[in-house]
Scaffold this motif. Structure first.
Motif, PDB file in Angstrom:
ATOM      1  N   ASP A 105      59.505  22.205  17.894  1.00 42.80           N
ATOM      2  CA  ASP A 105      60.608  22.981  18.589  1.00 42.80           C
ATOM      3  C   ASP A 105      60.645  24.137  17.180  1.00 42.80           C
ATOM      4  O   ASP A 105      60.403  24.592  16.565  1.00 42.80           O
ATOM      5  N   LYS A 106      61.948  25.199  17.102  1.00 44.86           N
ATOM      6  CA  LYS A 106      62.228  25.512  16.240  1.00 44.86           C
ATOM      7  C   LYS A 106      62.384  25.410  15.329  1.00 44.86           C
ATOM      8  O   LYS A 106      62.527  26.440  14.365  1.00 44.86           O
ATOM      9  N   LYS A 107      63.741  23.817  14.651  1.00 42.43           N
ATOM     10  CA  LYS A 107      63.133  23.726  13.428  1.00 42.43           C
ATOM     11  C   LYS A 107      62.405  23.246  12.719  1.00 42.43           C
ATOM     12  O   LYS A 107      61.947  22.470  12.283  1.00 42.43           O
ATOM     13  N   TRP A 108      60.872  22.921  13.733  1.00 37.10           N
ATOM     14  CA  TRP A 108      59.761  22.227  13.665  1.00 37.10           C
ATOM     15  C   TRP A 108      59.808  20.709  12.816  1.00 37.10           C
ATOM     16  O   TRP A 108      58.900  20.032  12.117  1.00 37.10           O
ATOM     17  N   LEU A 109      60.969  20.264  13.845  1.00 34.96           N
ATOM     18  CA  LEU A 109      60.962  18.364  13.161  1.00 34.96           C
ATOM     19  C   LEU A 109      60.773  17.769  14.776  1.00 34.96           C
ATOM     20  O   LEU A 109      60.219  16.447  14.604  1.00 34.96           O
ATOM     21  N   ASN A 110      60.546  18.708  15.938  1.00 29.41           N
ATOM     22  CA  ASN A 110      60.170  17.812  16.265  1.00 29.41           C
ATOM     23  C   ASN A 110      59.321  18.122  17.342  1.00 29.41           C
ATOM     24  O   ASN A 110      58.481  20.142  17.469  1.00 29.41           O
ATOM     25  N   ILE A 111      58.171  17.774  18.256  1.00 28.57           N
ATOM     26  CA  ILE A 111      56.515  18.171  19.052  1.00 28.57           C
ATOM     27  C   ILE A 111      57.895  18.461  21.094  1.00 28.57           C
ATOM     28  O   ILE A 111      58.339  17.534  20.771  1.00 28.57           O
ATOM     29  N   GLN A 112      57.559  19.126  21.530  1.00 31.12           N
ATOM     30  CA  GLN A 112      58.237  19.106  22.698  1.00 31.12           C
ATOM     31  C   GLN A 112      56.939  19.293  23.951  1.00 31.12           C
ATOM     32  O   GLN A 112      56.014  20.623  23.461  1.00 31.12           O
TER      33      GLN A 112
END
Length: 71
Positions: A41-48
């Motif tokens: 994701d845009k925050k690099w915290l999640n995989i989408q």
């Protein structure tokens, strides 16, 4: 055919590889394939997946290590 395309950067992104992936995805879908895009994701915290379903990257990493790390 079901296809999962994995892309390291976040999506949607505006650079050459992202444009290529978008064109490739649309082209494959036009031929009747089901295509999903796995990315950060845009925050690099999640995989989408397809900018919809998300999973916490840290939790996912810990689970994969737990399952597949040799004992």
């Amino acid at each position: 055919m079901k296809i999962l395309m994995a892309y390291y950067r976040y999506s949607p992104h505006t650079n050459g590889p992202s444009s290529y992936i978008d064109i490739l995805k649309k082209s494959l879908e036009a031929k009747g394939h089901t295509v999903n895009l796995l990315s950060h994701d845009k925050k690099w915290l999640n995989i989408q997946i397809d900018n919809q379903q998300t999973a916490d990257k840290y939790s996912l990493k810990c689970e994969l290590i737990r399952r597949y790390q040799p004992t």
